[in-house]
Design a protein around this motif. Structure first.
Motif, PDB file in Angstrom:
ATOM      1  N   ASP A 276       0.847  -1.190   0.000  1.00 31.87           N
ATOM      2  CA  ASP A 276       0.000   0.000   0.000  1.00 31.87           C
ATOM      3  C   ASP A 276       0.885   1.243   0.000  1.00 31.87           C
ATOM      4  O   ASP A 276       1.591   1.517   0.977  1.00 31.87           O
ATOM      5  N   GLU A 277       0.831   2.018  -1.067  1.00 33.59           N
ATOM      6  CA  GLU A 277       1.687   3.179  -1.197  1.00 33.59           C
ATOM      7  C   GLU A 277       1.213   4.374  -0.388  1.00 33.59           C
ATOM      8  O   GLU A 277       1.887   5.412  -0.359  1.00 33.59           O
ATOM      9  N   TYR A 341      -7.980   0.181   8.178  1.00 33.54           N
ATOM     10  CA  TYR A 341      -8.873  -0.954   8.409  1.00 33.54           C
ATOM     11  C   TYR A 341     -10.200  -0.532   9.022  1.00 33.54           C
ATOM     12  O   TYR A 341     -11.219  -1.191   8.817  1.00 33.54           O
ATOM     13  N   LEU A 342     -10.212   0.585   9.739  1.00 31.53           N
ATOM     14  CA  LEU A 342     -11.479   1.107  10.255  1.00 31.53           C
ATOM     15  C   LEU A 342     -12.330   1.699   9.140  1.00 31.53           C
ATOM     16  O   LEU A 342     -13.564   1.691   9.219  1.00 31.53           O
ATOM     17  N   LEU A 343     -11.701   2.191   8.095  1.00 32.39           N
ATOM     18  CA  LEU A 343     -12.436   2.779   6.971  1.00 32.39           C
ATOM     19  C   LEU A 343     -12.900   1.722   5.967  1.00 32.39           C
ATOM     20  O   LEU A 343     -13.832   1.972   5.193  1.00 32.39           O
ATOM     21  N   ALA A 344     -12.277   0.563   5.963  1.00 32.50           N
ATOM     22  CA  ALA A 344     -12.600  -0.469   4.966  1.00 32.50           C
ATOM     23  C   ALA A 344     -13.861  -1.225   5.367  1.00 32.50           C
ATOM     24  O   ALA A 344     -14.007  -1.656   6.519  1.00 32.50           O
ATOM     25  N   ARG A 403      -5.788  10.566  -0.010  1.00 31.51           N
ATOM     26  CA  ARG A 403      -6.329  11.587  -0.909  1.00 31.51           C
ATOM     27  C   ARG A 403      -5.407  11.795  -2.104  1.00 31.51           C
ATOM     28  O   ARG A 403      -5.865  12.057  -3.232  1.00 31.51           O
ATOM     29  N   ARG A 404      -4.099  11.685  -1.886  1.00 32.68           N
ATOM     30  CA  ARG A 404      -3.126  11.892  -2.956  1.00 32.68           C
ATOM     31  C   ARG A 404      -2.963  10.669  -3.842  1.00 32.68           C
ATOM     32  O   ARG A 404      -2.427  10.766  -4.959  1.00 32.68           O
ATOM     33  N   ALA A 405      -3.376   9.507  -3.371  1.00 30.13           N
ATOM     34  CA  ALA A 405      -3.079   8.242  -4.058  1.00 30.13           C
ATOM     35  C   ALA A 405      -4.003   7.996  -5.237  1.00 30.13           C
ATOM     36  O   ALA A 405      -5.121   8.511  -5.306  1.00 30.13           O
ATOM     37  N   ASP A 406      -3.530   7.172  -6.148  1.00 30.07           N
ATOM     38  CA  ASP A 406      -4.340   6.724  -7.276  1.00 30.07           C
ATOM     39  C   ASP A 406      -5.478   5.839  -6.765  1.00 30.07           C
ATOM     40  O   ASP A 406      -5.266   4.930  -5.959  1.00 30.07           O
ATOM     41  N   ARG A 407      -6.692   6.108  -7.215  1.00 29.16           N
ATOM     42  CA  ARG A 407      -7.863   5.382  -6.697  1.00 29.16           C
ATOM     43  C   ARG A 407      -7.808   3.900  -7.033  1.00 29.16           C
ATOM     44  O   ARG A 407      -8.217   3.058  -6.223  1.00 29.16           O
ATOM     45  N   ASP A 408      -7.313   3.577  -8.212  1.00 32.54           N
ATOM     46  CA  ASP A 408      -7.212   2.159  -8.571  1.00 32.54           C
ATOM     47  C   ASP A 408      -6.253   1.437  -7.631  1.00 32.54           C
ATOM     48  O   ASP A 408      -6.499   0.283  -7.241  1.00 32.54           O
ATOM     49  N   HIS A 409      -5.167   2.109  -7.267  1.00 33.96           N
ATOM     50  CA  HIS A 409      -4.225   1.490  -6.333  1.00 33.96           C
ATOM     51  C   HIS A 409      -4.871   1.298  -4.960  1.00 33.96           C
ATOM     52  O   HIS A 409      -4.726   0.235  -4.344  1.00 33.96           O
ATOM     53  N   VAL A 413      -5.344  -2.537  -3.023  1.00 33.41           N
ATOM     54  CA  VAL A 413      -4.716  -2.950  -1.772  1.00 33.41           C
ATOM     55  C   VAL A 413      -5.683  -2.869  -0.594  1.00 33.41           C
ATOM     56  O   VAL A 413      -5.272  -2.884   0.564  1.00 33.41           O
ATOM     57  N   ALA A 414      -6.973  -2.792  -0.881  1.00 33.61           N
ATOM     58  CA  ALA A 414      -7.977  -2.746   0.193  1.00 33.61           C
ATOM     59  C   ALA A 414      -7.992  -4.072   0.948  1.00 33.61           C
ATOM     60  O   ALA A 414      -7.712  -5.126   0.362  1.00 33.61           O
ATOM     61  N   PRO A 415      -8.342  -4.056   2.243  1.00 31.17           N
ATOM     62  CA  PRO A 415      -8.418  -5.308   3.019  1.00 31.17           C
ATOM     63  C   PRO A 415      -9.443  -6.271   2.450  1.00 31.17           C
ATOM     64  O   PRO A 415     -10.448  -5.845   1.869  1.00 31.17           O
TER      65      PRO A 415
END
Length: 415
Positions: A276-277, A341-344, A403-409, A413-415
């Motif tokens: 996860d970047e 993990y709380l947001l996923a 917020r800065r990261a690519d959405r596809d990425h 890497v979502a749980p």
């Protein structure tokens, strides 16, 4: 009055071929009058002993007697089980060393990598967002000595970006990661492969990260602060909570090991989307990427093996200010990872139910920090507070990174 402090020499004692230096001294040549020894038998770490070294000299017979009294039965079993280090495997292992603006440190790590006994290796040095050509020049010199060494430049800043580049470059079935403040043991990769052989389901192996030096208060503090600098008991972890696992399992990932010393199946890491970047050194969160990959791997149904035979020696921070920065980053990365993990959707419910245990876990970490300060005679004014400030800042740091990261990425890497 300044707390009493005894600098220690850190080293090892192999019971099948005992050998100790004639004189123990610090970097300035001053005698060290106490020693901590990692006791091994046929390469297997058994545990640690401490003993006095008057005038900087260890009595070898006394050291051996103490080691055998402490670990005699374990030593006999380890010697009987010595076939693990006989290099009978045929799998190619890709070693990835990620570095940023630390050519000298990377050079020391590379020297130790070239001394590995495991025969089938490629060594990929990922130079992350380099400010100059120093690391490239150094690695090219190593590559002239050994064709297994290869230089790769990754301009996207961040340890996870560098590790993902190493993952894309890897040709082996397994990939091993270490850092530029580490010296690996000659049997390191053999130990990693021993961990993979523990069970067919093992897809990740972490190992023992022993202290390379204990001559300063900051080094002794860190040695006592982290469990993976001393644990010599192999363990297997899976998604199912077992007897002895933390109530937070599998989210108390610090118990699994650390990013300075681990290996994984290349195919499994790729299926998980890589690292996860939004997490890791060089990102706003400054850490947590190793905790995250361990949890995603275990949650996906794979087994993680903690294997102390996969041994490396870590150069800890040597001054209080560097230690404070590191502990801030530890606190920041920890709660940034938890925030993910709380947001996923898939993990928020399970993690929310563990919030009371999580609070207790965080308090236990802070108490461990205070004990480490007391045991090492470190003036820890502000260190615990700095770690706590990092914990408080972690959620916002993760949100900024995401917020800065690519959405596809982020989705991959979502749980």
């Amino acid at each position: 009055m300044e707390p009493s402090f005894t600098p220690m020499w850190s080293g090892q004692l192999e019971l099948t071929a005992p050998s100790l230096p004639s004189q123990l001294a610090d970097s300035d040549g001053r005698p060290l009058t106490r020693a901590q020894l990692l006791v091994r038998a046929a390469g297997t770490p058994l545990g640690f002993v401490q003993l006095d070294a008057p005038d900087g000299r260890i009595d070898p017979d006394r050291a051996i007697d103490l080691a055998e009294a402490s670990f005699g039965a374990d030593a006999a079993r380890a010697i009987a089980d010595c076939a693990w280090n006989e290099n009978t495997t045929s799998e190619l292992v890709s070693i990835v060393l990620c570095t940023h603006d630390r050519a000298a440190g990377a050079g020391r790590t590379l020297e130790s990598l070239l001394a590995l006994r495991y025969p089938l290796l490629e060594i990929i040095v990922v130079d992350n967002s380099p400010p100059d050509e120093a690391t490239r020049t150094l690695v090219e010199q190593f590559a002239q000595r050994d064709r297994r060494v290869r230089y790769v430049r990754e301009d996207r800043k961040g340890l996870s970006c560098a590790r993902n580049r190493g993952l894309r470059e890897a040709s082996g079935e397994f990939i091993a990661f270490t850092d530029d403040d580490v010296r690996v043991d000659p049997l390191w990769v053999d130990g990693l492969m021993r961990g993979f052989a523990r069970q067919p389901e093992v897809a990740c192996v972490t190992g023992l990260v022993a202290s390379a030096s204990l001559g300063r208060r900051a080094e002794q503090y860190f040695d006592r602060r982290v469990w993976w600098s001393s644990s010599c008991q192999p363990r297997l972890f899976s998604a199912q909570r077992r007897v002895g696992d933390s109530p937070l399992h599998p989210y108390a990932a610090g118990i699994f090991g650390t990013g300075a010393n681990f290996a994984a199946s290349v195919s499994v890491l790729k299926l998980l989307g890589g690292f996860d970047e939004c997490l890791g050194a060089g990102s706003p969160t400054q850490g947590g990427e190793d905790l995250d990959i361990f949890v995603r791997l275990v949650s996906a149904g794979h087994t993680l093996s903690y294997e102390p035979s996969a041994l490396v020696w870590h150069e800890h921070r040597v001054d209080d200010e560097s230690l404070r920065r590191q502990m801030y980053a530890y606190g920041l990365g920890l709660t940034a990872y938890v925030t993910k993990y709380l947001l996923a959707r898939r993990s928020r419910g399970a993690l929310a139910r563990r919030i009371p245990s999580g609070v207790a876990h965080a308090l236990a970490l802070l108490r461990r920090s205070r004990r480490a300060g007391s045991d090492s005679s470190l003036d820890q004014t502000g260190i615990t507070a700095v770690e706590l400030r990092g914990m408080l800042a972690g959620p916002l740091a993760y949100l900024l990174a995401r917020r800065r990261a690519d959405r596809d990425h982020v989705r991959s890497v979502a749980p």
